[in-house]
Design a protein around this motif. Sequence first.
Motif, short mmCIF file in Angstrom:
data_model
loop_
_atom_site.label_atom_id
_atom_site.label_comp_id
_atom_site.label_asym_id
_atom_site.label_seq_id
_atom_site.Cartn_x
_atom_site.Cartn_y
_atom_site.Cartn_z
N ASN A 56 0.82 -1.22 0.00
CA ASN A 56 0.00 0.00 0.00
C ASN A 56 0.85 1.27 0.00
O ASN A 56 1.95 1.28 0.54
CB ASN A 56 -0.92 0.03 1.23
CG ASN A 56 -1.94 -1.08 1.16
OD1 ASN A 56 -2.21 -1.60 0.08
ND2 ASN A 56 -2.51 -1.43 2.30
N SER A 57 0.30 2.32 -0.56
CA SER A 57 0.97 3.62 -0.57
C SER A 57 -0.05 4.70 -0.91
O SER A 57 -0.94 4.46 -1.73
CB SER A 57 2.07 3.62 -1.63
OG SER A 57 2.56 4.93 -1.85
N THR A 58 0.08 5.84 -0.29
CA THR A 58 -0.70 7.02 -0.70
C THR A 58 0.25 8.02 -1.35
O THR A 58 0.21 8.27 -2.56
CB THR A 58 -1.42 7.66 0.50
OG1 THR A 58 -2.28 6.70 1.07
CG2 THR A 58 -2.22 8.89 0.08
N ARG A 59 1.18 8.56 -0.52
CA ARG A 59 2.05 9.63 -0.96
C ARG A 59 2.96 9.21 -2.12
O ARG A 59 3.02 9.88 -3.16
CB ARG A 59 2.96 10.11 0.20
CG ARG A 59 2.33 11.10 1.12
CD ARG A 59 2.84 10.86 2.51
NE ARG A 59 2.32 9.57 2.94
CZ ARG A 59 1.14 9.44 3.57
NH1 ARG A 59 0.46 10.48 3.90
NH2 ARG A 59 0.68 8.24 3.89
N THR A 60 3.71 8.13 -1.94
CA THR A 60 4.75 7.78 -2.91
C THR A 60 4.13 7.47 -4.27
O THR A 60 4.62 7.92 -5.32
CB THR A 60 5.55 6.57 -2.39
OG1 THR A 60 5.92 6.83 -1.04
CG2 THR A 60 6.79 6.32 -3.21
N ARG A 109 7.32 -0.55 -5.58
CA ARG A 109 7.31 -0.75 -4.11
C ARG A 109 7.03 -2.22 -3.87
O ARG A 109 6.12 -2.80 -4.48
CB ARG A 109 6.25 0.11 -3.44
CG ARG A 109 6.08 -0.28 -1.97
CD ARG A 109 5.27 0.70 -1.20
NE ARG A 109 6.01 1.94 -1.01
CZ ARG A 109 5.61 2.91 -0.18
NH1 ARG A 109 4.50 2.79 0.51
NH2 ARG A 109 6.32 4.00 -0.04
N HIS A 137 14.21 3.48 1.11
CA HIS A 137 13.16 4.29 0.47
C HIS A 137 13.87 5.55 -0.03
O HIS A 137 13.75 6.63 0.55
CB HIS A 137 12.09 4.63 1.51
CG HIS A 137 10.81 5.19 0.94
ND1 HIS A 137 10.69 5.63 -0.36
CD2 HIS A 137 9.60 5.39 1.53
CE1 HIS A 137 9.45 6.07 -0.55
NE2 HIS A 137 8.78 5.93 0.58
N GLN A 140 12.25 9.04 -0.70
CA GLN A 140 11.80 9.69 0.54
C GLN A 140 12.98 10.40 1.22
O GLN A 140 12.86 11.54 1.66
CB GLN A 140 11.20 8.65 1.49
CG GLN A 140 10.69 9.24 2.81
CD GLN A 140 9.45 10.10 2.65
OE1 GLN A 140 8.52 9.71 1.96
NE2 GLN A 140 9.44 11.27 3.27
N PRO A 264 7.53 11.44 7.56
CA PRO A 264 7.37 10.97 6.19
C PRO A 264 5.92 10.60 5.84
O PRO A 264 5.58 10.46 4.67
CB PRO A 264 8.25 9.71 6.14
CG PRO A 264 8.35 9.25 7.57
CD PRO A 264 8.24 10.48 8.42
N GLY A 265 5.06 10.44 6.89
CA GLY A 265 3.70 9.98 6.67
C GLY A 265 3.70 8.48 6.41
O GLY A 265 4.71 7.94 5.98
N PRO A 266 2.59 7.79 6.61
CA PRO A 266 1.37 8.32 7.23
C PRO A 266 1.56 8.56 8.73
O PRO A 266 2.30 7.83 9.38
CB PRO A 266 0.35 7.21 6.97
CG PRO A 266 1.15 5.95 6.77
CD PRO A 266 2.47 6.37 6.23
#
Length: 312
Positions: A56-60, A109, A137, A140, A264-266
């Motif tokens: 899972n990823s949102t930002r990247t 990823r 990463h 990041q 870095p989030g989340p």
Amino acid sequence: MKKLSVDHLLGIKYLNEDDIHLIFETADHFKEVINRPIKKVPSLRDITIANLFFENSTRTKLSFELAEKRLSADVINFSASQSSVSKGETLIDTVNNILAMKVDVVVMRHPNPGAALFLSQNVDACIINAGDGTHEHPSQALLDAYSIKEKLGDLKGKRIAIVGDILHSRVALSNIFALKMLGAEVKLCGPKSLIPRHIQSLGVSVSTDLMETLKWCDAVNMLRVQNERMDLNYFPTTREYAQLYGLNLKKLERIKKEIVILHPGPINRGVEITSDVADSKNAIILDQVENGVAIRMAVIYLLVAKLNIPQV
Ligand code: CP
């Protein structure tokens, strides 16, 4: 044109200091581009990029996709949960099938450390590691170091703390490599159970005392506790963790100086950082996200320049 020393972005440990400065200089240019009314340049008009996300990823994921589209590349997205991976297809077969559709760059990823390196050795494409398990990463770390530099200037001699679950963090390892390469001093802080043994051999110091660490540093990168990677109980309760290692306004007031705050989030609000700190003026969490697009545009642009694709 200056070129990177590498053909893939597999980890910060494969880069040198000149590579990082070149990525930063290129990102400066792209940051100006993405703040224009027309945010797009035609640089990668003939390039096709596949984003492969096995985790899972949102930002990247969104940041890479936006960076690719801002550069005018053609983009295809793949997520493991909706693919034939669940039918038993291997990683190399999956990627070779995608490459047969004439893809030039793969952003991946993957939950397994070393997956990006493995892919780069077994398929004919430029590979960008968007996070491989607990390993690295790199994009990041580049955007974190770039964002700190924007606030504090040259990183030489700057004191940067990384606090939290260092053991399970690919962000921590990539940050250590990048910050040390740029001349910063790095201190890791967290419960002993979440600090890898012998990590000092990377030239960092270690503390279990958050207040001492906050007093020491110019910037602090607060990491999330990665419960999804834990097979053991590494600390008694989340409440106790938050009391000892969570960042709140009271602790910041006690150090009597201003420090730059990254994440870095989340974010798990109320665990590693309280909302009043995450949303405060010294927190640069959304600057990190904005810079992420410019950094990823720079990385993709510089790696594609090494592909020697004939111009038509
Ligand atoms: N920082 C980061 O990697 O966030 P995502 O997991 O949402 O991509």
